[in-house]
Design an enzyme around this catalytic site. Structure first.
Site, mmCIF file in Angstrom:
data_model
loop_
_atom_site.group_PDB
_atom_site.id
_atom_site.type_symbol
_atom_site.label_atom_id
_atom_site.label_comp_id
_atom_site.label_asym_id
_atom_site.label_seq_id
_atom_site.Cartn_x
_atom_site.Cartn_y
_atom_site.Cartn_z
ATOM 1 N N GLY A 13 0.727 -1.167 0.080
ATOM 2 C CA GLY A 13 0.057 0.024 -0.006
ATOM 3 C C GLY A 13 0.833 1.263 -0.051
ATOM 4 O O GLY A 13 1.852 1.536 0.841
ATOM 5 N N GLY A 55 -0.422 4.418 0.051
ATOM 6 C CA GLY A 55 -1.265 5.532 0.816
ATOM 7 C C GLY A 55 -0.519 6.202 1.595
ATOM 8 O O GLY A 55 0.901 6.317 1.674
ATOM 9 N N PHE A 56 -0.994 6.894 2.654
ATOM 10 C CA PHE A 56 -0.083 7.881 3.538
ATOM 11 C C PHE A 56 0.823 7.112 4.365
ATOM 12 O O PHE A 56 2.047 7.376 4.518
ATOM 13 C CB PHE A 56 -1.251 8.737 4.250
ATOM 14 C CG PHE A 56 -1.574 9.671 3.475
ATOM 15 C CD1 PHE A 56 -0.910 10.877 3.291
ATOM 16 C CD2 PHE A 56 -3.265 9.779 3.224
ATOM 17 C CE1 PHE A 56 -1.518 12.122 2.521
ATOM 18 C CE2 PHE A 56 -3.723 10.725 2.419
ATOM 19 C CZ PHE A 56 -2.887 11.851 2.153
ATOM 20 N N GLY A 57 0.306 5.864 4.953
ATOM 21 C CA GLY A 57 1.165 5.052 5.798
ATOM 22 C C GLY A 57 2.161 4.665 5.139
ATOM 23 O O GLY A 57 3.624 4.701 5.468
ATOM 24 N N GLU A 88 -18.458 17.776 3.369
ATOM 25 C CA GLU A 88 -17.806 18.354 2.389
ATOM 26 C C GLU A 88 -18.542 18.189 0.967
ATOM 27 O O GLU A 88 -18.391 19.077 0.090
ATOM 28 C CB GLU A 88 -16.390 17.901 2.092
ATOM 29 C CG GLU A 88 -15.719 18.334 3.395
ATOM 30 C CD GLU A 88 -14.210 17.972 3.385
ATOM 31 O OE1 GLU A 88 -13.364 18.815 4.296
ATOM 32 O OE2 GLU A 88 -13.796 17.112 2.926
ATOM 33 N N ASP A 123 -5.160 3.280 8.474
ATOM 34 C CA ASP A 123 -6.442 3.133 8.503
ATOM 35 C C ASP A 123 -6.884 1.547 8.966
ATOM 36 O O ASP A 123 -7.888 1.383 9.604
ATOM 37 C CB ASP A 123 -7.378 3.380 7.188
ATOM 38 C CG ASP A 123 -7.564 4.814 7.302
ATOM 39 O OD1 ASP A 123 -7.140 5.474 8.099
ATOM 40 O OD2 ASP A 123 -8.228 5.166 6.373
ATOM 41 N N ALA A 149 -5.352 11.157 8.016
ATOM 42 C CA ALA A 149 -3.954 11.081 7.391
ATOM 43 C C ALA A 149 -2.880 11.368 8.122
ATOM 44 O O ALA A 149 -1.783 10.404 8.137
ATOM 45 C CB ALA A 149 -4.145 12.004 6.087
HETATM 46 C C1 LIG Z 1 -13.003 10.955 0.829
HETATM 47 C C2 LIG Z 1 -12.037 10.922 1.907
HETATM 48 C C3 LIG Z 1 -11.845 12.006 2.490
HETATM 49 C C4 LIG Z 1 -10.705 12.234 3.588
HETATM 50 N N1 LIG Z 1 -10.508 13.414 4.071
HETATM 51 C C5 LIG Z 1 -9.494 13.397 5.189
HETATM 52 C C6 LIG Z 1 -9.104 14.496 5.665
HETATM 53 O O1 LIG Z 1 -9.823 15.914 5.134
HETATM 54 N N2 LIG Z 1 -8.082 14.893 6.582
HETATM 55 C C7 LIG Z 1 -7.230 13.419 6.989
HETATM 56 O O2 LIG Z 1 -6.882 13.630 7.647
HETATM 57 N N3 LIG Z 1 -8.147 12.411 6.445
HETATM 58 C C8 LIG Z 1 -8.936 12.320 5.499
HETATM 59 N N4 LIG Z 1 -9.258 11.047 4.964
HETATM 60 C C9 LIG Z 1 -8.740 9.859 5.594
HETATM 61 C C10 LIG Z 1 -7.455 9.711 4.900
HETATM 62 O O3 LIG Z 1 -7.404 9.675 3.584
HETATM 63 C C11 LIG Z 1 -7.008 8.227 5.342
HETATM 64 O O4 LIG Z 1 -6.868 8.083 6.926
HETATM 65 C C12 LIG Z 1 -5.457 7.586 5.067
HETATM 66 O O5 LIG Z 1 -5.456 7.990 3.557
HETATM 67 C C13 LIG Z 1 -5.251 6.272 5.551
HETATM 68 O O6 LIG Z 1 -3.911 5.991 5.112
HETATM 69 P P1 LIG Z 1 -3.350 4.572 4.538
HETATM 70 O O7 LIG Z 1 -2.274 4.588 4.096
HETATM 71 O O8 LIG Z 1 -3.828 3.890 5.834
HETATM 72 O O9 LIG Z 1 -4.571 4.212 3.470
HETATM 73 P P2 LIG Z 1 -4.753 4.645 2.158
HETATM 74 O O10 LIG Z 1 -4.417 6.217 2.242
HETATM 75 O O11 LIG Z 1 -6.222 4.437 1.895
HETATM 76 O O12 LIG Z 1 -3.812 3.865 1.165
HETATM 77 C C14 LIG Z 1 -4.099 2.385 1.130
HETATM 78 C C15 LIG Z 1 -3.157 1.996 -0.017
HETATM 79 O O13 LIG Z 1 -3.034 0.498 -0.217
HETATM 80 C C16 LIG Z 1 -3.400 0.152 -1.470
HETATM 81 N N5 LIG Z 1 -4.107 -1.377 -1.420
HETATM 82 C C17 LIG Z 1 -5.233 -1.613 -0.829
HETATM 83 N N6 LIG Z 1 -5.468 -3.121 -0.705
HETATM 84 C C18 LIG Z 1 -4.237 -3.291 -1.483
HETATM 85 C C19 LIG Z 1 -3.796 -4.801 -1.681
HETATM 86 N N7 LIG Z 1 -4.311 -5.900 -1.285
HETATM 87 N N8 LIG Z 1 -2.503 -4.748 -2.279
HETATM 88 C C20 LIG Z 1 -1.791 -3.743 -2.663
HETATM 89 N N9 LIG Z 1 -2.074 -2.665 -2.345
HETATM 90 C C21 LIG Z 1 -3.460 -2.454 -1.961
HETATM 91 C C22 LIG Z 1 -4.520 1.188 -1.822
HETATM 92 O O14 LIG Z 1 -4.497 1.012 -3.524
HETATM 93 C C23 LIG Z 1 -3.906 2.399 -1.509
HETATM 94 O O15 LIG Z 1 -3.063 3.161 -2.313
HETATM 95 C C24 LIG Z 1 -10.198 11.138 4.078
HETATM 96 C C25 LIG Z 1 -10.484 9.612 3.402
HETATM 97 C C26 LIG Z 1 -11.489 9.720 2.419
HETATM 98 C C27 LIG Z 1 -11.922 8.551 1.439
#
Ligand SMILES: Cc1cc2nc3c(=O)[nH]c(=O)nc-3n(C[C@H](O)[C@H](O)[C@H](O)COP(=O)(O)OP(=O)(O)OC[C@H]3O[C@@H](n4cnc5c(N)ncnc54)[C@H](O)[C@@H]3O)c2cc1C
Length: 424
Positions: free
Chosen positions: A11, A13-15, A171, A300, A316
């Site tokens: 993944g 994403g942010f993490g 939003e 998340d 995030a």
């Molecule tokens: C519409 C929306 C608005 C938001 N607004 C805010 C805000 O204003 N402020 C704020 O702080 N937070 C906000 N958030 C929350 C924030 O975006 C999340 O908390 C953050 O993105 C979590 O980061 P993460 O790395 O855990 O997951 P994510 O950023 O979701 O990244 C997960 C990654 O894993 C990849 N992935 C998933 N499953 C697999 C797999 N099996 N194999 C390979 N890759 C995989 C995905 O493609 C993705 O790139 C919002 C979220 C959404 C959906």
């Protein structure tokens, strides 16, 4: 370098991305696996969904974000299974990849509370594809109403119902009301877009339940000022084509959007550790998987509570902090130093409600209106990934602020709107 420890990150994403960056200058080999080729800045997805920004403004190719680090390789694939005993990840394509350390940062998606069949009637907002589908539906609703008015001489209904009064619902509702009032109003001849009805349905007693009560009330006032009907204490009991059911009440809807629930990635269950009700993995204080100190879960997908019992939220900054903390702990382990427990630093909450309005919470400091909005703008520009994106978003916001134009009003895909035929 070939003998350096191999860190696999699932993944970007942010993490995952922040973990990769924090480790990239160390003597490790890193493989980042994502099922998409791009990182998405999710906090601005609603702006793509409401045609204020284009997809490429808020997404960056993972390969180019990490391109300058020679010890990082990127794989476009999906993690499907884990063999924790033999330290291997199996990918959807069937290949297996060994690791010394594994970071699972696969995020979350929307939950329909056991009604997955609702997803086609009311899309949620999590990916670029979701955002362009919502944009397609919102813009098509105006087009179909215009067609009905011009050809059949009717005054069609134009109802948008957003289910869920958290930040995403707020939003979306504010932004749809705003484009109806300010942007669309100038461009249509048969309909009056300012008469569009935008409804925000919240099951609880107030919107933005995670915010202090005064900010919830302020957000509600600011939404009403934009013409949004905020209905609290209204749990959706059913969705049908063109209809939202709230108990006995049937609400007609051209476009229904879902912003009501979140569930963690299924990879949490596949890891085999205990999970909470939302499917998040209950990790150790250092974010490692119980019984597997070489496996970490961040963002998340992780459920972590501090000493006072407060859980790190699904935002995030929490994912970023966890990604960085995990990178440091992996490096400590490599150097045979003791790890440190993760401590979440709450930097506050921000939500915007259309142009020049919003709410912000920084500890005891609660801000509303234009000041909150300025904070929101600054923070989002600052944290956007990629210099190009920062510049592009800044220019587009400035342009839209002064001209009330919305540049990304493209209907892509087909021109069918499920349940969207306006009634006369
Ligand atoms: C519409 C929306 C608005 C938001 N607004 C805010 C805000 O204003 N402020 C704020 O702080 N937070 C906000 N958030 C929350 C924030 O975006 C999340 O908390 C953050 O993105 C979590 O980061 P993460 O790395 O855990 O997951 P994510 O950023 O979701 O990244 C997960 C990654 O894993 C990849 N992935 C998933 N499953 C697999 C797999 N099996 N194999 C390979 N890759 C995989 C995905 O493609 C993705 O790139 C919002 C979220 C959404 C959906």
């Amino acid at each position: 370098m070939a003998d350096a420890p191999h860190v696999v990150i699932i993944g970007a994403g942010f993490g995952g991305l922040y973990a990769a960056r924090a480790l990239a200058r160390k003597r490790v080999r890193i493989t980042v696996i994502d099922r998409k080729n791009h990182h998405v800045f999710q906090p601005l997805l609603y702006q793509v969904a409401t045609a204020k920004l284009s997809p490429a403004d808020i997404a960056s190719p993972i390969r180019s974000v990490l391109g300058k680090y020679r010890n990082v390789q990127v794989l476009l694939d999906e993690a499907a299974q884990f063999d924790l005993t033999n330290k291997k990840v199996t990918l959807k394509t069937g290949e297996s990849l060994g690791y010394d350390y594994l970071i699972v940062a696969a995020g979350a998606s929307h939950a329909y509370f056991g009604h997955d069949e609702w997803s086609s009637l009311a899309p949620g907002l999590k990916s670029i594809e979701d955002a362009t589908e919502i944009r397609r539906r919102v813009l098509l609703a105006f087009e179909m109403a215009e067609r009905e008015a011009l050809i059949n001489g009717k005054r069609p209904m134009l109802n948008f119902i957003i289910v869920g009064g958290g930040p995403t619902g707020v939003e979306l509702a504010g932004s749809i009301a705003e484009i109806a009032q300010k942007v669309m109003a100038k461009d249509f001849r048969g309909i009056d877009p300012t008469r569009a009805r935008v409804v925000l349905l919240e099951a609880g007693q107030r919107i933005l339940p995670a915010y202090p009560e005064d900010l919830s009330r302020s957000a509600e006032r600011q939404l009403r000022k934009l013409g949004v009907d905020v209905l609290v204490g209204r749990a959706v009991t059913g969705l049908q084509t063109g209809k939202v059911l709230v108990g006995d009440e049937v609400m007609a809807s051209n476009v229904t959007l879902w912003a009501a629930g979140v569930k963690a990635s299924p990879l949490g269950n596949i890891l085999g550790a205990p999970t909470d009700r939302a499917g998040r993995v209950m990790v150790e204080p250092d974010l490692s998987l119980p019984g597997h100190p070489e496996v970490f879960v961040v963002g998340d997908l992780a459920a972590i509570t501090d000493k006072s019992g407060k859980q790190a939220p699904g935002v995030a900054p929490a994912a970023i902090q966890q990604g960085k903390a995990t990178a440091k702990n992996i490096w400590r382990s490599i150097k045979s130093q003791p790890r440190k427990p993760f401590k979440y630093l709450d930097k506050g909450n921000l939500a915007t409600i259309g142009r020049a309005a919003g709410v912000a919470e920084f500890g005891r400091l609660h801000l509303s209106g234009v000041i909150a909005w300025i904070f929101w703008l600054t923070v989002h520009i600052f944290f956007l990934i990629g210099f190009r994106n920062r510049v592009m978003v800044f220019i587009q916001w400035a342009w839209a602020y002064f001209t009330f134009q919305s540049g990304a009003r493209l209907i892509t895909g087909n021109t069918d709107l499920p349940g969207g035929k306006p009634n006369g």
